[in-house]
Design a protein around this motif. Structure first.
Motif, PDB file in Angstrom:
ATOM      1  N   GLY A  12      27.490  33.823  38.346  1.00 29.51           N
ATOM      2  CA  GLY A  12      28.105  32.508  38.342  1.00 29.51           C
ATOM      3  C   GLY A  12      28.754  32.112  39.651  1.00 29.51           C
ATOM      4  O   GLY A  12      29.011  30.936  39.866  1.00 29.51           O
ATOM      5  N   SER A  13      29.045  33.072  40.524  1.00 26.71           N
ATOM      6  CA  SER A  13      29.757  32.721  41.745  1.00 26.71           C
ATOM      7  C   SER A  13      29.579  33.815  42.783  1.00 26.71           C
ATOM      8  O   SER A  13      29.093  34.920  42.495  1.00 26.71           O
ATOM      9  N   ALA A  14      30.007  33.494  44.016  1.00 31.10           N
ATOM     10  CA  ALA A  14      29.968  34.488  45.085  1.00 31.10           C
ATOM     11  C   ALA A  14      30.901  35.651  44.771  1.00 31.10           C
ATOM     12  O   ALA A  14      30.639  36.801  45.152  1.00 31.10           O
ATOM     13  N   ALA A  15      32.018  35.376  44.073  1.00 31.10           N
ATOM     14  CA  ALA A  15      32.953  36.447  43.720  1.00 31.10           C
ATOM     15  C   ALA A  15      32.296  37.468  42.796  1.00 31.10           C
ATOM     16  O   ALA A  15      32.493  38.684  42.948  1.00 31.10           O
ATOM     17  N   GLU A  16      31.495  36.987  41.847  1.00 29.67           N
ATOM     18  CA  GLU A  16      30.777  37.907  40.958  1.00 29.67           C
ATOM     19  C   GLU A  16      29.787  38.752  41.743  1.00 29.67           C
ATOM     20  O   GLU A  16      29.645  39.962  41.511  1.00 29.67           O
ATOM     21  N   LEU A  17      29.078  38.112  42.658  1.00 28.61           N
ATOM     22  CA  LEU A  17      28.100  38.841  43.469  1.00 28.61           C
ATOM     23  C   LEU A  17      28.788  39.905  44.311  1.00 28.61           C
ATOM     24  O   LEU A  17      28.307  41.041  44.426  1.00 28.61           O
ATOM     25  N   ALA A  18      29.942  39.557  44.893  1.00 27.44           N
ATOM     26  CA  ALA A  18      30.691  40.511  45.705  1.00 27.44           C
ATOM     27  C   ALA A  18      31.197  41.675  44.856  1.00 27.44           C
ATOM     28  O   ALA A  18      31.133  42.841  45.274  1.00 27.44           O
ATOM     29  N   ALA A  19      31.699  41.366  43.649  1.00 28.63           N
ATOM     30  CA  ALA A  19      32.191  42.427  42.765  1.00 28.63           C
ATOM     31  C   ALA A  19      31.065  43.380  42.376  1.00 28.63           C
ATOM     32  O   ALA A  19      31.254  44.606  42.336  1.00 28.63           O
ATOM     33  N   ALA A  20      29.885  42.825  42.087  1.00 30.72           N
ATOM     34  CA  ALA A  20      28.751  43.670  41.723  1.00 30.72           C
ATOM     35  C   ALA A  20      28.341  44.566  42.885  1.00 30.72           C
ATOM     36  O   ALA A  20      28.054  45.754  42.705  1.00 30.72           O
ATOM     37  N   ALA A  21      28.333  43.992  44.096  1.00 33.52           N
ATOM     38  CA  ALA A  21      27.962  44.784  45.270  1.00 33.52           C
ATOM     39  C   ALA A  21      28.973  45.899  45.515  1.00 33.52           C
ATOM     40  O   ALA A  21      28.604  47.051  45.810  1.00 33.52           O
ATOM     41  N   LEU A  22      30.273  45.585  45.381  1.00 32.39           N
ATOM     42  CA  LEU A  22      31.310  46.601  45.583  1.00 32.39           C
ATOM     43  C   LEU A  22      31.195  47.717  44.555  1.00 32.39           C
ATOM     44  O   LEU A  22      31.369  48.908  44.875  1.00 32.39           O
ATOM     45  N   MET A  23      30.909  47.344  43.311  1.00 30.26           N
ATOM     46  CA  MET A  23      30.799  48.366  42.273  1.00 30.26           C
ATOM     47  C   MET A  23      29.622  49.308  42.549  1.00 30.26           C
ATOM     48  O   MET A  23      29.744  50.523  42.433  1.00 30.26           O
ATOM     49  N   MET A  24      28.494  48.736  42.935  1.00 28.56           N
ATOM     50  CA  MET A  24      27.318  49.566  43.172  1.00 28.56           C
ATOM     51  C   MET A  24      27.475  50.431  44.422  1.00 28.56           C
ATOM     52  O   MET A  24      26.984  51.554  44.477  1.00 28.56           O
ATOM     53  N   LEU A  25      28.159  49.904  45.433  1.00 31.05           N
ATOM     54  CA  LEU A  25      28.405  50.699  46.636  1.00 31.05           C
ATOM     55  C   LEU A  25      29.493  51.737  46.410  1.00 31.05           C
ATOM     56  O   LEU A  25      29.541  52.769  47.102  1.00 31.05           O
ATOM     57  N   GLY A  26      30.365  51.464  45.433  1.00 34.34           N
ATOM     58  CA  GLY A  26      31.475  52.379  45.191  1.00 34.34           C
ATOM     59  C   GLY A  26      31.039  53.749  44.715  1.00 34.34           C
ATOM     60  O   GLY A  26      31.669  54.766  45.071  1.00 34.34           O
ATOM     61  N   PHE A  27      29.948  53.819  43.929  1.00 36.69           N
ATOM     62  CA  PHE A  27      29.534  55.123  43.392  1.00 36.69           C
ATOM     63  C   PHE A  27      28.975  56.054  44.471  1.00 36.69           C
ATOM     64  O   PHE A  27      29.308  57.251  44.480  1.00 36.69           O
ATOM     65  N   PRO A  28      28.142  55.584  45.408  1.00 38.29           N
ATOM     66  CA  PRO A  28      27.777  56.478  46.516  1.00 38.29           C
ATOM     67  C   PRO A  28      28.987  56.930  47.320  1.00 38.29           C
ATOM     68  O   PRO A  28      29.037  58.079  47.785  1.00 38.29           O
ATOM     69  N   CYS A  29      29.976  56.039  47.480  1.00 34.50           N
ATOM     70  CA  CYS A  29      31.200  56.423  48.196  1.00 34.50           C
ATOM     71  C   CYS A  29      31.974  57.493  47.425  1.00 34.50           C
ATOM     72  O   CYS A  29      32.578  58.404  48.028  1.00 34.50           O
ATOM     73  N   LEU A  30      31.967  57.389  46.091  1.00 38.32           N
ATOM     74  CA  LEU A  30      32.616  58.416  45.274  1.00 38.32           C
ATOM     75  C   LEU A  30      31.963  59.781  45.497  1.00 38.32           C
ATOM     76  O   LEU A  30      32.657  60.805  45.650  1.00 38.32           O
ATOM     77  N   MET A  31      30.635  59.790  45.522  1.00 31.11           N
ATOM     78  CA  MET A  31      29.934  61.057  45.729  1.00 31.11           C
ATOM     79  C   MET A  31      30.248  61.626  47.110  1.00 31.11           C
ATOM     80  O   MET A  31      30.508  62.836  47.259  1.00 31.11           O
ATOM     81  N   LEU A  32      30.231  60.761  48.109  1.00 36.75           N
ATOM     82  CA  LEU A  32      30.529  61.223  49.464  1.00 36.75           C
ATOM     83  C   LEU A  32      31.942  61.774  49.553  1.00 36.75           C
ATOM     84  O   LEU A  32      32.177  62.837  50.153  1.00 36.75           O
ATOM     85  N   ALA A  33      32.903  61.072  48.924  1.00 36.85           N
ATOM     86  CA  ALA A  33      34.292  61.534  48.951  1.00 36.85           C
ATOM     87  C   ALA A  33      34.440  62.863  48.226  1.00 36.85           C
ATOM     88  O   ALA A  33      35.236  63.724  48.635  1.00 36.85           O
ATOM     89  N   ALA A  34      33.695  63.065  47.140  1.00 36.56           N
ATOM     90  CA  ALA A  34      33.767  64.321  46.397  1.00 36.56           C
ATOM     91  C   ALA A  34      33.180  65.464  47.205  1.00 36.56           C
ATOM     92  O   ALA A  34      33.681  66.600  47.156  1.00 36.56           O
ATOM     93  N   LEU A  35      32.129  65.206  47.974  1.00 34.48           N
ATOM     94  CA  LEU A  35      31.470  66.266  48.747  1.00 34.48           C
ATOM     95  C   LEU A  35      32.262  66.638  49.999  1.00 34.48           C
ATOM     96  O   LEU A  35      32.187  67.774  50.474  1.00 34.48           O
TER      97      LEU A  35
END
Length: 710
Positions: A12-35
């Motif tokens: 519905g908006s650019a904010a939704e698109l940004a939130a989705a992108a942040l969420m999807m990028l957040g999981f690879p960052c979680l793995m990197l931080a754990a390693l």
């Protein structure tokens, strides 16, 4: 580029698109931080994924539903985050710590809570789903329907349950950063307590007095109400959620009937989208339940659409069945061959009768009754352009339809030409662009044309605002905007109070309309419409989408209209104003008029819109309007005479048909022989298991899939 991405992702908006992108990028960052391992980086990435997930759920984002289709659903996302937290502890060499094992045990037990939690939520919703949902029906005095569970327990329940792991995650992360096990144990204990408490809090709502009565008791209560109310005329409707407008257009007419009205719906989605009304409404999704209802007092059934589920009511011989439709136009849908299944077909005027005769689809002329169009009463007759105001031309194209026929809509081939000529007209006119709400839903080309036309109108509006020839009364506009704010606030207050109905069971119990509130809303909507047109200059071009202002309101402020073959044209003819219709399929003027009755008094436009000047001349100088007499004659032909009023004609037709039904029923009670073999009817509904069943008889079996077949 961002707008394209939003459209492709269906957010519905650019904010939704940004939130989705942040969420999807957040999981690879979680793995990197754990390693690495890095507690701070892990905590930051986890916070981003939690917040983005919550935001998308709160917005009801389309992307949330799509993630489950690619094995990245809600539970999976939480599980991955928890597994990566365990990996972080292992990389921090905390695998021998009691917190490490406690965290694993917590997450396993936490997921153990998900099964009973999900089962309880599902069971509560199933038990509170009524076999028959109602509005304006007094069931509360007949059966006990308990209050709905608190909204906080059921709304987005899966998301809320899974987010309870936040306490454990935070506690374990603090332990990892400080080497103090207390934080981890406290967080784990809190997550376990909250999860157990959530499950325990749901248990009372699946047993005892907190559950609604069973289907048999509900149906008996509805029958008891029907015997007391004794409905005489039924509006029956079935359709998709997007077709609610087809029943909404008949609500005011039903409220004005001389006989006792009842509305029967077949889909809950229609009930949810139906406009407020004072008429009793019964939604019966199950065909068996419908056939079990006591409708023995009903004498006339009205049908607004030809759909498969009509068969469940059509086969009842104790009432007369009438197709009234949901519009009056020259489209093929207006002469559907299935119309011969009804006892009568009601049309607005002589034109509807002639359409059936020309189409030769089996509908007898004796079965057609002309009743006018009661819905057109709000349309005002044209008195010419008011002095001191430039003419207003409404462009109201229909949508592209399902079959891709180029004659369906002008928006693709002619729309931009029409609008370009209107905004550049000399003498100037104001343009109102109100597209059909379905525009672009089937054809991407139509959607793109709509966006270009919108841009054209908005650009022309900006240029006109800077034109010194046009000035507005700032004080009047300021007052109108203040009035709009006041009215909208009051409407929001009234609609908010009306919308607070709990779940389906509670809405059925409490869904009796407040007549005073209903009348106030109607009055306020009239005031809103008047203030809306005052809130901007009478020379300003405007793109009008959404439910308000309504199409008829646009008719009343316009001096002419450009449209396509649809019921919009037939309705606009009631105003007596000049109009133009686009021959998008390029049939030629004579053939176009031969095939389409409603354009016989119109200016016929080619896709170039070169003929638009004839329409503008008629608007600017009524004395030069060569088609004025033709429009008057066509209005009578399409819509019937002005007197008696259409609602009076409609009521008279209902009374006449009710007498016919009563005469037939008395004849049957007196032992008159059945004049026809019912075997053909039995064959038609054999798949339904409803053959030879009359209202009030108890039947069993699943009949929801009934469809009319050729």
């Amino acid at each position: 580029m961002i707008s394209t991405a939003i459209r492709v992702a269906r957010v519905g908006s650019a904010a939704e698109l940004a939130a989705a992108a942040l969420m999807m990028l957040g999981f690879p960052c979680l793995m990197l931080a754990a390693l690495l391992p890095s507690v701070a980086a892990f905590a930051a990435a986890a916070a981003v994924t939690y917040l983005a997930d919550h935001y998308l759920h709160r917005r009801g984002s389309y992307l949330i539903n799509r993630l489950s289709k690619v094995r990245a659903g809600l539970s999976i996302r939480f599980l991955i985050r928890q597994l990566l937290l365990v990996l972080l502890l292992a990389r921090l060499e905390l695998s021998d710590s009691l917190v490490f094992y406690a965290a694993i045990a917590c997450f396993l037990a936490f997921y153990g809570f998900q099964a009973p939690h999900g089962a309880l939520i599902t069971l509560i919703r199933l038990r509170r789903k009524m076999p028959v949902a109602t509005r304006n029906v007094d069931l509360a005095s007949r059966i006990r329907i308990p209050d709905a569970p608190p909204r906080r327990l059921l709304s987005r329940s899966a998301e809320k349950m899974l987010h309870l792991d936040l306490a454990a995650v935070v506690g374990v992360l603090v332990t990892a950063a400080t080497d103090n096990n207390v934080y981890g144990f406290v967080g784990i204990g809190l997550t376990m307590a909250l999860g157990f408490g959530y499950v325990a809090g749901l248990v009372p709502y699946v047993r005892g007095r907190k559950t609604p009565p069973n289907a048999e008791k509900v149906l008996a209560a509805v029958d008891d109400w029907l015997r007391e109310y004794r409905p005489e005329t039924v509006l029956y409707f079935s359709g998709s959620k997007d077709s609610a407008y087809q029943v909404n257009m008949w609500l005011e007419t039903m409220e004005q009937l001389d006989t006792r009205p009842l509305i029967i719906l077949r889909e809950r989605a229609i009930l949810d989208r139906m406009a407020p009304t004072t008429v009793p409404v019964v939604c019966v999704p199950g065909g068996v339940h419908l056939m079990n209802m006591d409708l023995s007092t009903v004498r006339v059934a009205l049908y607004a659409a030809n759909v498969g589920k009509n068969i469940h009511m059509l086969r009842v011989p104790t009432m007369k069945h009438v197709f009234i439709g949901h519009g009056d136009s020259d489209k093929l849908a207006s002469v559907n061959p299935f119309s011969k299944a009804y006892d009568e077909v009601w049309t607005a005027g002589r034109a509807g009768r002639d359409r059936y005769a020309i189409a030769d689809v089996g509908v007898r002329d004796d079965d057609i009754v002309e009743v006018g169009r009661p819905q057109l009463a709000p349309i005002q007759s044209w008195q010419g352009v008011p002095e001191g105001r430039i003419p207003t031309v409404l462009y109201a194209p229909t949508w592209e339809g399902w079959d891709g026929n180029p004659g369906n809509t002008s928006i693709v081939l002619a729309g931009e030409n029409i609008v370009n000529k209107l905004v550049k007209a000399d003498p100037p006119v104001r343009v109102l662009y109100k597209p059909h709400p379905f525009t672009g839903t089937v054809s991407a080309e139509a959607g793109a044309a709509h966006r270009r036309i919108t841009a054209l109108v908005e650009k022309a509006g900006t240029e006109r605002a800077a034109d010194s020839r046009f000035t507005a009364d700032a004080a009047v506009q300021a007052q109108a905007k203040a009035d709009l704010s006041r009215i909208e606030a009051r409407l929001a207050e009234l609609s908010g109070a009306a919308a607070d109905k709990g779940d389906e069971a509670e809405a059925t119990r409490d869904g009796v309309v407040d007549v005073e509130r209903h009348e106030e809303v109607a009055r306020l909507r009239g005031e809103w419409n008047e203030a809306y047109w005052r809130s901007f200059g009478s020379f300003e071009h405007r793109v009008i989408t959404g439910a308000e202002p309504r199409l008829y309101d646009c008719f009343n402020v316009s001096d002419a209209m450009v449209s396509d073959i649809s019921s919009v044209v037939s309705d606009f003819i009631a105003s007596g104003k000049p109009y133009a219709v686009t021959d998008s399929a390029e049939l030629g003027v004579e053939e176009f008029k031969r095939q389409n009755t409603a354009v016989r008094a119109a200016v016929i436009l080619s896709n170039s819109a070169a003929e638009l000047g004839d329409l503008l001349t008629a608007v600017a100088d009524p004395a030069a309007d060569a088609q004025d007499a033709d429009r008057r004659e066509l209005k009578r032909y399409l819509l019937g005479p002005d007197e008696p009023a259409s609602i009076d004609q409609f009521n008279a037709a209902v009374r006449d048909l009710a007498r016919k039904a009563e005469t037939r029923n008395l004849g049957q009670e007196g032992g008159a022989p059945v004049g026809a073999d019912l075997s053909s009817d039995s064959e038609l509904v054999a798949d339904d298991g409803l053959a030879n069943v009359l209202p009030g008889q108890r039947v069993t079996g699943d009949t929801d899939g009934a469809a009319i077949t050729g």
